[in-house]
Scaffold this active site. Structure first.
Site: not given
Lengths: 523, 324
Positions: A119, A245
């Site tokens: 991430f 998103l």
């Protein structure tokens, strides 16, 4: 109706539910009520897709709590409370394992351990996930465990006021949306877990419609300080109409960002990395293009285009199926045939109710999750740390509350306090009122996006503060058209707008006052 | 962007003001790419502030905005207005509350019955790990074990299947598809220890065996979950656990035996085998009425000629089950 409980939890997302669960496990004799304006499984925790960070070292065997701690502090631009971050990261492995033990489904590695993936902003692969529905599965697991333990829920109750006297918590006043009745919940301990406030950017926000900062606004009115309100995280590619998103993967696969001249404008901002520059840089560049008039115009505001067509139908269908579905569902655009309309979108609020290890300035009042500022994210949050935040501090607050509640007593909520909120609600229906909810809300979202957005300039911030003050003035003449009491969503809209306006002014003023660039705040 | 005027016909009912429900018509200009939810928001903000509906995430993950659109239960936030228009059509698009649930106001229904049923049917994992050892170590779970429950854990409890279920239409006390799906998800979680108790509750009256296999739950699932597969698996599990004495189980067993032996159903003795002597006697009036209307099942049922092929299907199914 008057209720009495040892602990009242406001908000039933991951933070509120874990707090409830931990409270009844710590002391089965304490009475716990969870009140929430939506049914628990509908809370915004469900929207968190990516995952939750924990140094389990299932993937990178040399990962440690210290490395997680360092990544988080560095990501916060050194503004986080490092003691709180240490607690967050050191509790992470146990809290994720505990969720797993309670039945949360996780994706797995071949050896049967919880899968972890890389991430942004971390040196190790430590993000634990369940496909692209991590928040959803965690939320459902916690709800199921609360059902198992017989936790009492008051669903579709709207928080009106937080009450305290002599520095100690007395409880909350809430509206039963189904009947319109104003009810008091007397409790020596209240845990606020009401979620974020980034919806104040409205169409320029990835948040759920209800992320209106109800707990923060109630705390503010009750005299509890808010902290770090200027820090709002923006994501570069939100859909134009909804702000939803489009994940970074679309640019990772080679998507272009184009302005209305058909130019790949990132060449002027990051000639090397182009569209794959750091998130905040790409967001700022896009914002500049829009401000300078290089965006496309539409009813839903100016936007830019994310063009994937050159990748070919095959690649789009195979590698980016979710993004394709999202654009088709929410923009009516098939990226195989047309570019996706995008612009930066407000995503997460780092600031909130000032709390030290979940405790606020008022005895018995706790705050956890996005509504709180325990200051584990500082000036910018790492992906995968928001789910962790709600779990670790939800659990901590639940335990502390269960230990504290039996030793304390709430005297009660005064009739005067109830009258005050009832009078306010009653006042919205006056015929001399003419301001409309939709217009004020639209202008609030626009001024926040234009003046208190990603790119913060003194002149524009001043304009933003001024416009928000004017909108708050106009709000005093807002008209409630629906005078019924049964499930009055028009009333809820107005109450939420009031909360957002109060908090928006906090964000704008704080942004004006912080004259440095720090994390998500760019001056 | 393409624009068009579109009509919406919306169910209205406010128990405080309206004696009966009615339909309201609205005509608004919409841009291509607009969802039903955005259209509803537009109507509420511009034309009728009293229009009442639920909505929250706007991204298809919270399940709040499920309504019936042109008669079909789906999420307002993921349904494109344009997809409902044919050619140069302009509606009207019919919007109504979910079925099988009480209307609170306009498009808002009471979903507490779903919550109550979840609670009654142990819709949670009871882990094997003792409380004091929580958080110390992970269960090891294979990817295959995760895959078994992966799709079922997509459920967002939007209520669309509840609204579409044909059994719910005749019996509000019926357990309902989302609760059966949860039971499937829990009973196939290798970390759970409640399988037997849960299944006993699920197979009680108004439960698992009342499903009519109409497949509407699967067809209308907003997350494309094969709910019926889960229900079938639960029924198999009931047999595996020897829970064969309920009416529903006996009914299924009778079908299974008849088709294997004859290739067709012996309808005449079906009530006796399902409901027993006393139960069958109670059904006599119904049988007589059916007879009068010309519905008389044959007393003697002949074996079909191609019975060997039926038995081959049986043996393949058995082999498949062995593998699983």
């Amino acid at each position: 109706m008057d209720h009495r409980y040892d602990i009242v939890i406001v908000g039933a997302g991951g933070g509120g539910l874990f707090a409830a669960l931990e409270a009844v496990r710590t002391n089965p004799r304490v009475s716990v009520a969870v009140i929430s304006k939506v049914y628990p499984t509908r809370s915004h925790t469900s929207a968190a897709q990516g995952g939750v960070n924990a140094a389990l070292a299932n993937k990178d065997k040399d990962d440690t709590v210290e490395l997680h701690l360092f990544d988080t502090v560095k990501g916060s631009d050194y503004l986080a409370d490092q003691d709180a971050v240490e607690y967050l990261c050191s509790q992470a492995p146990a809290v994720v394992r505990e969720l797993e033990n309670l039945g949360a489904p996780f994706s797995r590695f071949a050896d049967g351990t919880i899968a972890q993936r890389p991430f942004g902003g971390t040196v190790k692969d430590r993000c634990c996930y369940c496909a692209d529905k991590t928040g959803h599965t965690i939320l459902h697991t916690l709800f199921e465990q609360c059902l198992r333990r017989g936790v009492t829920f008051f669903n579709e109750y709207f928080l009106l006021s937080l009450e305290h006297a002599d520095g100690a918590c007395q409880g909350v006043i809430a509206l039963d949306m189904r009947t319109g009745a104003i009810e008091t919940f007397v409790a020596p301990v209240v845990i606020l877990a009401t979620g974020g406030h980034a919806k104040m950017y409205w169409n320029r926000s990835s948040n759920a419609a209800g992320n209106t900062g109800d707990g923060q606004a109630a705390a503010l009115r009750a005299g509890i300080p808010l902290k770090d309100m200027e820090f709002i995280q923006f994501h570069p590619t939100g859909l134009r109409k909804s702000g939803l998103l489009v994940t970074e993967g679309a640019r990772g696969e080679g998507g272009y960002l184009l302005n209305r001249h058909g130019e790949r404008f990132m060449a002027r901002y990051a000639p090397q990395k182009m569209e794959l520059g750091p998130r905040d840089l790409v967001a700022r560049s896009m914002e500049t293009e829009i401000i300078e008039g290089n965006g496309f115009e539409s009813d839903a505001g100016s936007y830019l285009e994310l063009d994937l067509r050159h990748l070919g139908a095959e690649a789009i269908r195979k590698k980016l199926p979710q993004i394709r579905e999202l654009s088709m569902h929410f923009e009516g655009v098939d990226p195989v045939e047309e570019p996706i309309p995008v612009r930066p979108t407000a995503h997460y609020a780092m600031g909130g109710i000032d709390a030290t290890m979940a405790k606020t300035a008022v005895r018995g009042v706790y705050a956890v999750g996005e509504c709180a500022c325990i200051s584990v994210h500082g000036a910018n949050r790492l992906g995968g740390n928001s789910l962790l935040d709600i779990l670790v501090f939800g659990k901590l607050a639940g335990r502390e509350a269960a230990l504290e509640a039996p030793e304390r007593n709430a005297h009660g909520i005064t009739p005067a306090a109830v009258r005050r909120v009832a009078d306010e609600i009653g006042s919205y229906t006056g015929h001399e009122r003419y301001e409309r909810y939709g217009i004020i809300r639209e202008e609030m979202g626009k001024t926040m996006g234009d003046n208190v957005g990603i790119y913060r300039v003194e002149e524009r911030l001043r304009k933003g503060v001024e416009e928000l003050r004017a909108l708050r003035e106009r709000f005093r003449r807002i008209r409630l058209f629906d005078t019924g009491t049964v499930y009055n969503t028009n009333l809820i809209q107005i109450l939420e707008l009031k909360n957002m306006l109060d908090l928006a002014l906090c964000v704008a003023v704080a942004a004006l006052e912080r004259q440095e660039s720090r994390g998500s705040h760019y001056r | 962007m393409e624009r068009r005027e579109v009509s919406f016909r919306i169910y209205r009912y406010n128990p405080q003001a309206d004696r009966t429900p009615f339909y309201d018509n609205f005509r608004i200009a919409v841009e291509k790419g607009i969802t039903i939810l955005r259209a509803l928001n537009h109507i509420k903000e511009q034309l009728e502030p009293r229009l009442t509906f639920r909505a929250f995430c706007q991204a298809g993950i919270c399940g709040s905005c499920a309504v019936r659109i042109n008669g079909v239960s789906r999420l307002a936030c993921t349904t494109q207005v344009w997809d409902l228009l044919t050619g140069s059509g302009d509606g009207p698009i019919l919007i109504e509350p979910l079925g099988n649930l009480e209307v609170i106001r306009d498009l808002v229904v009471d979903i507490n019955p779903i919550m109550e049923k979840l609670k009654r049917n142990y819709s949670w994992v009871r882990p094997a790990i003792p409380e004091e050892e929580m958080g110390r170590k992970e269960h090891l779970v294979s990817d295959g074990e995760f895959e078994t429950i992966n799709a079922a854990s997509d459920c967002i409890l939007c209520g669309s299947c509840y609204s579409e279920c044909s059994m719910m239409g005749v019996n509000r006390r019926y357990i309902s598809p989302p609760v059966l799906l949860k039971a499937f998800r829990m009973n196939n979680d290798t970390r759970d220890t409640l399988g037997c108790e849960r299944l006993r509750e699920v197979t009680a009256d108004n439960g698992l065996w009342d499903c009519t296999h109409c497949h509407r739950c699967t067809e209308h699932c907003t997350k494309k979950i094969p709910i019926m597969d889960g229900i079938h698996r639960l029924r198999e599990e009931a047999f595996e656990r020897g829970m064969t004495q309920s009416e529903g189980a006996r009914h299924a067993r009778a079908f299974y035996d008849d088709i294997r032996d004859l290739g067709r159903l012996k309808e005449v003795t079906l009530p006796l085998r399902t409901k027993g002597m006393l139960g069958s006697l109670k059904m006599l009036p119904l049988a007589l009425r059916m007879g009068l209307k010309g519905r008389r099942p044959p007393l003697l049922v002949k074996r079909i000629p191609q019975i060997e092929r039926v038995r081959e299907i049986y043996s393949r199914l058995e082999a498949n089950r062995g593998e699983r």
